[in-house]
Design an enzyme around this catalytic site. Structure first.
Site, mmCIF file in Angstrom:
data_model
loop_
_atom_site.group_PDB
_atom_site.id
_atom_site.type_symbol
_atom_site.label_atom_id
_atom_site.label_comp_id
_atom_site.label_asym_id
_atom_site.label_seq_id
_atom_site.Cartn_x
_atom_site.Cartn_y
_atom_site.Cartn_z
ATOM 1 N N GLN A 72 0.847 -1.283 0.108
ATOM 2 C CA GLN A 72 -0.160 0.087 0.015
ATOM 3 C C GLN A 72 1.029 1.322 0.089
ATOM 4 O O GLN A 72 0.109 2.301 0.003
ATOM 5 C CB GLN A 72 -1.058 -0.045 1.289
ATOM 6 C CG GLN A 72 -1.777 -0.932 1.524
ATOM 7 C CD GLN A 72 -2.673 -1.296 2.578
ATOM 8 O OE1 GLN A 72 -2.801 -1.992 3.237
ATOM 9 N NE2 GLN A 72 -3.413 0.026 3.024
ATOM 10 N N ARG B 136 -8.679 -0.705 8.279
ATOM 11 C CA ARG B 136 -9.414 -0.021 7.745
ATOM 12 C C ARG B 136 -9.847 1.189 8.649
ATOM 13 O O ARG B 136 -11.102 1.377 9.169
ATOM 14 C CB ARG B 136 -10.841 -0.670 7.389
ATOM 15 C CG ARG B 136 -11.723 0.066 5.937
ATOM 16 C CD ARG B 136 -12.636 -0.814 5.477
ATOM 17 N NE ARG B 136 -13.426 -0.125 4.541
ATOM 18 C CZ ARG B 136 -14.076 -0.572 3.582
ATOM 19 N NH1 ARG B 136 -14.174 -1.875 3.602
ATOM 20 N NH2 ARG B 136 -14.639 0.179 2.763
ATOM 21 N N CYS B 137 -8.765 1.880 8.948
ATOM 22 C CA CYS B 137 -9.029 2.794 10.154
ATOM 23 C C CYS B 137 -7.899 3.822 10.187
ATOM 24 O O CYS B 137 -6.620 3.282 9.806
ATOM 25 C CB CYS B 137 -9.061 1.749 11.553
ATOM 26 S SG CYS B 137 -8.076 2.549 12.743
ATOM 27 N N GLU C 67 -13.059 4.573 5.556
ATOM 28 C CA GLU C 67 -12.774 3.895 7.036
ATOM 29 C C GLU C 67 -14.033 4.284 7.853
ATOM 30 O O GLU C 67 -14.305 3.626 8.760
ATOM 31 C CB GLU C 67 -11.620 4.374 7.624
ATOM 32 C CG GLU C 67 -10.402 3.828 6.521
ATOM 33 C CD GLU C 67 -9.124 4.336 7.002
ATOM 34 O OE1 GLU C 67 -8.224 3.601 6.431
ATOM 35 O OE2 GLU C 67 -8.949 5.145 7.531
#
Lengths: 291, 784
Positions: free
Chosen positions: B221, B368-369, B738
């Site tokens: 990523q 996801r945060c 998110e």
């Protein structure tokens, strides 16, 4: 993830399959739909020397009414049970149970007989076989044996089958009079094995129970037949009190263990709740059958 | 010119995703699709024990097996000074274990072979002797006197404590608590879960012995940051390292860290001189790569008798696993957890955090945060709902009473955040209206009269995303700006390259739309490229909802730069003064003479064929955007549940999610993101758990034990929106990927607790499984 190396045979006839097993049965695993065996191979939990793939054997994929039973061939897949008009009329609980098995991908490949032979105590078909009082037909070069479901399962992943035997069909007795069944399953997600599941099949004579079969899934070392609960119903009018007592006895028959799916106490109580609900549903369905 | 040209793909248009054509046709190019000539395959041997001393590693049998090229051990790596590597949190992590194994699944040795099959067969033939040590599986155990020391490799490490960290003001908080009428306490464990992207992690390292160039294809990523880390770890000159992230099948934070497999594969390629591919299987991904959460939290909320919040006090113990390898900004040891005052105007707060080593996998990632904002949001939203129950107030009313009001923005929180914009009462009202809250409350009352167990949960989250301003946010010193390079071709088509890396977020569409909005080139004519460090400008990557707030802003800014050059060229072409030109998306025209105009395509052609005297040819530029502040998306989620008294099963009847992420660039993509996050939030609330037995064995090492929701389990979602633009972002956008994972777990759990509140139940830790609900019901005497 790759399996350990193994030999592979795909016999073209039952006779050939039985000959192979006669010779190498001790080191072999028979594969039909492969939905249990292949994951075990992939994880290298199972390391057979030989896989005998019976998936191509002819004429073992039929469901037919014959004499006093419905015969289900060894290669009949879960999805075939789901869609079977014959079973929808003669044993509708089978169709209900089939829909609870894993997910459509597994149901499209996996077979009923293969699942019964795999004898996973968390398998659904074992309890269904017990509730119906089904028979399992095994063949070897020495001949044919007809085995009762309640004598078939020995323990986790263990049956009375001999290494040289192949199951050729499963027989579901036809009901005498008004019958109804229900399959209830608690799972954590679609495709999961049961936390608890219960198969119930009853027959009524007048307002009284003339036959009751109760099979329990995932609450012991094998699928359990709740014999005391079944007996408590025999000849009784199924009042709420009678049903509650049967449910209590069924919960007593369960031998669950604590695990990630819940405590033993939880599973026992779900057996009670499910048998209670299942009996009510099954009796309701039996009453709807025109005698 | 009276009417605006219709320009396909401007901001606010739900155009279809440009990338989906290749994905739907199976023409994506993922890591495992890449085959290089002469490529070898690697398999990693992992520790079966959570904690053990290695007595010996015998590779003789494995080395002699068919196809085996090399067997790599920790000892061999140590000879090249590569047995250990630095983590993203200034700790060290074993690449291949030399002394001890410290978690089950830790990398011990690797086999390089002609085929993957041969590599796995040979891996099974490596014989390792262990002396098993007691395993530490929780912070509570880690801090016990006499607990086994996990990190005996570190000279000054005498216990299992990693860090202590604080935010806010202890004295004023204490004083406020002393005056409170009511203190509500919640102790809750946000358990370990795992991002579990559909595609697991992996790499292909291809070191060219002749040129010295190392090309590493990687599921990353953050390819640019990885390149720099590689340069620092291996000592290779950075211009000789090229990291290429191809199409990525989901990341969710799991693909931010550097994993030992990457280092071993690269070292092996360097030594052998052939490309080496390593792709994890599912179990390897679940047991060894970046996990999430694992926070033990205690929150105390002080209120006056009218329900006005006075102060918040929070302590957390963080379980960081065997190596402190959290991927997060350097300054913040517990991530951005101190956003824990949430959406509420709480005058003072004090947050303390302690991190501990345990014998579990390392690498706490923001699943996801935005760096632990999920845990913070969960704690405050659960705490506020419990406060409402304890005060006998409605949970929505208590929130309304304490929200930061729209006129208070920019709002400085008690822990030091400066919220950019928000209208919390509005989002709450939209959600309650959409749900029909008042009617539903009555319905819940009526159902309860009949003995049903049912409830409504509300959560009004505030996020902090878009890291971040360079002075405050860096990872290993690398400031968290991001970049965009825009090149307009002579025919008016464009190539946009960015420092971010999509893993499914739809960058190829969303960022093309920003160019459409700013420069008037249709989105279909803008190619977006990311992930190749030799071609894309430097950036810190895609995670923490930072792509639109940071790289999206960079895209707007670079497009604006090009628009100014285009203006000069247009003035030259139209023989007009620059100040007499008006911009109408896609063209400049002369004020008052709309027919005297040049389109951006004509201008682009002129940029290469007919520029004004003294102007450089071409129409391209780059912008590095350092955001002045974070963005603060928010929203209100409401959930209705029904509980089966017999089995404890929870059925989610309704989910209403109202999100405010500022300006929405592609609303369809935003809604898709929200759907995905609400599904993951459901999974986290009810299903997903990585747990360990007393010996430190990981329970949850495959998808039979680690339960992800399927379409079957996932509830139906009803979405709503409000739009409060960010005042500092060039497009007013805030980031959204998110929000639903951050906001929804508390809403789901609050609904279950609301349903059980008549029976005195105040907490069930996630995942809220049917057996836990059953136990709570039976303890309260409820049965079927």
């Amino acid at each position: 993830m790759f399996p350990a190396a193994f030999d592979y045979r795909a016999p073209a006839s039952l006779q050939e399959a039985l000959s192979i097993l006669k010779e190498r049965g001790d080191d072999a695993k028979v594969m039909a739909g492969g939905q249990s065996l292949i994951p075990l191979l992939k994880l290298r939990f199972a390391r057979p020397e030989l896989v005998v793939d019976i998936g191509r054997l002819p004429s073992m994929n039929n469901v037919m009414r014959r004499g006093g039973h419905t015969a289900i061939g060894a290669l009949v897949r879960h999805v075939d049970v789901e869609n079977s008009k014959e079973l929808a009329s003669s044993a509708p609980m089978m169709v209900e149970a089939a829909r609870w098995i894993s997910d459509p991908l597994v149901r499209n490949r996996g077979t009923l007989a293969g699942s019964v032979c795999h004898a996973d105590p968390a398998g659904d078909w074992g309890s269904v076989m017990l509730a119906f009082g089904a028979e399992i037909v095994a063949r070897s070069l020495s001949g044919e044996r007809v085995l009762r479901a309640d004598e078939f399962f020995e323990g986790p992943f263990a049956t009375v089958l001999k290494p040289d035997e192949v199951v050729t069909e499963v027989r579901i007795p036809l009901a005498n009079g008004r019958a109804g069944g229900a399959y209830l399953k608690l799972e954590r997600k679609v495709g999961d094995f049961a936390t608890v599941a219960v198969a119930v099949q009853v027959q009524l004579e007048g307002e009284k129970v003339s036959r009751a079969g109760i099979g329990l899934t995932a609450v012991g070392p094998r699928n359990i037949k709740a014999t005391d609960a079944e007996r408590s119903l025999m000849g009784q009018e199924p009042t709420d009190r009678v049903i509650a007592e049967a449910a209590r006895l069924a919960a007593e028959a369960a031998e669950p263990k604590d695990d990630v799916r819940g405590s033993a106490a939880y599973k026992k109580d779900v057996v009670r709740v499910f048998v209670q609900r299942g009996l009510k549903t099954a009796i309701g369905r039996a009453r709807e059958v025109k005698s | 010119m009276a009417t605006q040209t219709h320009m396909h793909g401007r901001i606010g248009e739900s155009i279809k995703r440009k990338e989906d054509g290749r994905f739907i046709r199976g023409k994506g190019n993922y890591l495992d699709d890449i085959e290089l000539p002469g490529m070898l395959h690697m398999a990693i041997l992992r520790s079966p024990h959570a904690h053990a001393r290695i007595k010996s590693v015998d590779t003789a049998a494995a080395s002699g097996m068919p196809g085996v090229i090399a067997v790599v051990t920790g000892e061999l790596m140590a000879q090249h000074k590569l047995a250990w590597m630095p983590t993203l949190s200034y700790d060290t992590q074993a690449v291949l274990a030399t002394d001890k194994v410290r978690f089950q699944g830790q990398e011990v040795a690797a086999v390089i072979a002609d085929t993957k099959y041969q590599a796995e067969d040979a891996r099974d033939a490596i014989v390792v002797e262990y002396d098993v040590l007691p395993a530490v599986t929780s912070p509570q155990q880690a801090k016990e006197a006499g607990a086994t020391l996990i990190r005996d490799d570190k000279e000054n490490q005498k216990d299992n404590h990693i860090y202590h960290w604080e935010a806010g003001d202890q004295a004023t908080t204490q004083a406020a608590f002393a005056k409170a009428d009511k203190v509500v306490r919640l102790h809750t464990f946000y358990p370990r879960c795992h991002p579990a992207p559909l595609e697991t992690c992996g790499c292909i390292a291809d070191v060219n012995g002749a040129t010295g160039k190392a090309t590493v294809y990687m599921t990353s990523q953050a390819p640019h940051a990885i390149r720099t880390v590689f340069a620092l770890v291996t000592g290779l000159p950075e211009q000789n390292i090229r990291v290429i992230s191809p199409d990525i099948g989901g990341g969710f934070g799991n693909k931010v860290p550097v994993y030992p497999g990457y280092v071993v594969a690269t070292a092996a390629s360097l030594l052998i001189g052939r490309p080496v591919k390593w792709v994890e299987d599912r179990s390897e991904n679940l047991i060894s790569t970046g996990f999430a959460r694992d926070f033990h939290m205690t929150g105390d909320l002080a209120l006056d008798k009218n329900g006005k919040m006075l102060a918040l006090r929070v302590h957390l113990d963080s379980d960081n696993g065997a190596f402190f390898a959290d991927a997060q900004p350097t300054k913040f040891k517990a991530g951005l957890f101190h956003i824990v005052t949430g959406s509420y105007d709480i005058p003072t707060a004090h947050v303390t955090a302690d991190g501990y080593y345990t014998n579990k996998a390392p690498g706490g990632v923001a699943y996801r945060c935005s760096f632990r904002v999920t845990e913070a949001s969960y704690l405050i939203e659960r705490l506020v709902s419990n406060a409402a129950i304890e005060l006998g107030m409605d949970q929505a009313e208590l929130r309304m009473k304490n929200f930061i009001q729209p006129e208070q923005f920019p709002y400085r929180s008690a822990t030091g955040w400066v919220y950019d914009s928000g209208d919390y009462p509005k989002a709450m009202n939209v959600a309650l209206e959409q749900l029909g809250y008042a009617e539903l409350r009555k319905d819940v009352g009526a159902r309860r009269q009949k003995g049903e167990v049912t409830g409504i949960g509300v959560a009004s989250f505030t996020e902090v995303v878009g890291a971040g301003h360079g002075a405050d946010f860096d990872i290993l010193g690398l400031r968290m700006f991001d970049s965009a390079e825009l090149r307009v071709h002579p025919t008016g088509k464009a190539l946009l390259r960015m420092g971010t890396k999509s893993q499914g977020q739809g960058h190829e569409t969303t960022f093309a739309q920003i160019v459409t909005e700013e420069l008037g080139i249709p989105a279909a004519d803008v190619a977006v490229e990311e992930g190749d460090t030799d071609t894309a400008p430097y950036g810190l990557g895609t995670y923490a909802s930072r792509s639109t707030p940071v790289a999206g802003a960079a895209t707007a800014m670079v497009a604006r730069k090009l628009r100014e050059k285009a203006r000069t060229i247009a003035a030259h072409l139209l023989e007009a003064a620059e100040e007499d030109l008006e911009w109408d998306t896609g063209r400049f025209y002369v004020k008052g003479s709309p027919d005297k105009a040049k389109t951006i395509q004509e201008i682009a052609f002129a940029a290469y064929t007919n520029v004004p005297e003294g102007m450089e040819a071409g129409l391209e530029g780059v912008h590095y955007y350092d955001p002045p502040n974070m963005t603060y998306p928010f929203g209100t989620y409401a959930v209705v549940v029904d509980v089966d008294k017999g089995t404890g099963q929870v059925k989610v009847r309704r989910v209403v999610a109202v999100d405010d992420c500022g300006v929405r660039i592609n609303p369809m993509i935003v809604e898709g993101q929200i759907h995905g996050g609400l599904a993951e939030g459901y999974g986290i609330a009810f299903m997903q758990l990585i747990t360990f037995d007393a010996e430190g064995n990981c329970i949850g090492s495959n998808f039979m034990d680690y339960l992800l929701p399927t379409a079957w389990e996932t509830p139906q979602f009803e979405l709503g929106e409000t739009v409060t633009p960010s005042p500092h972002h060039p497009l007013g956008a805030k980031g959204v990927g998110e929000s639903p994972t951050v906001g929804s777990p508390a809403a789901y759990v609050n609904a279950v607790i609301d349903a059980l509140s008549p029976y005195g139940v105040t907490n069930i830790d996630m995942p809220v499984t049917s057996d836990k609900v059953w136990a709570a019901l039976r303890a309260a005497g409820v049965t079927e």
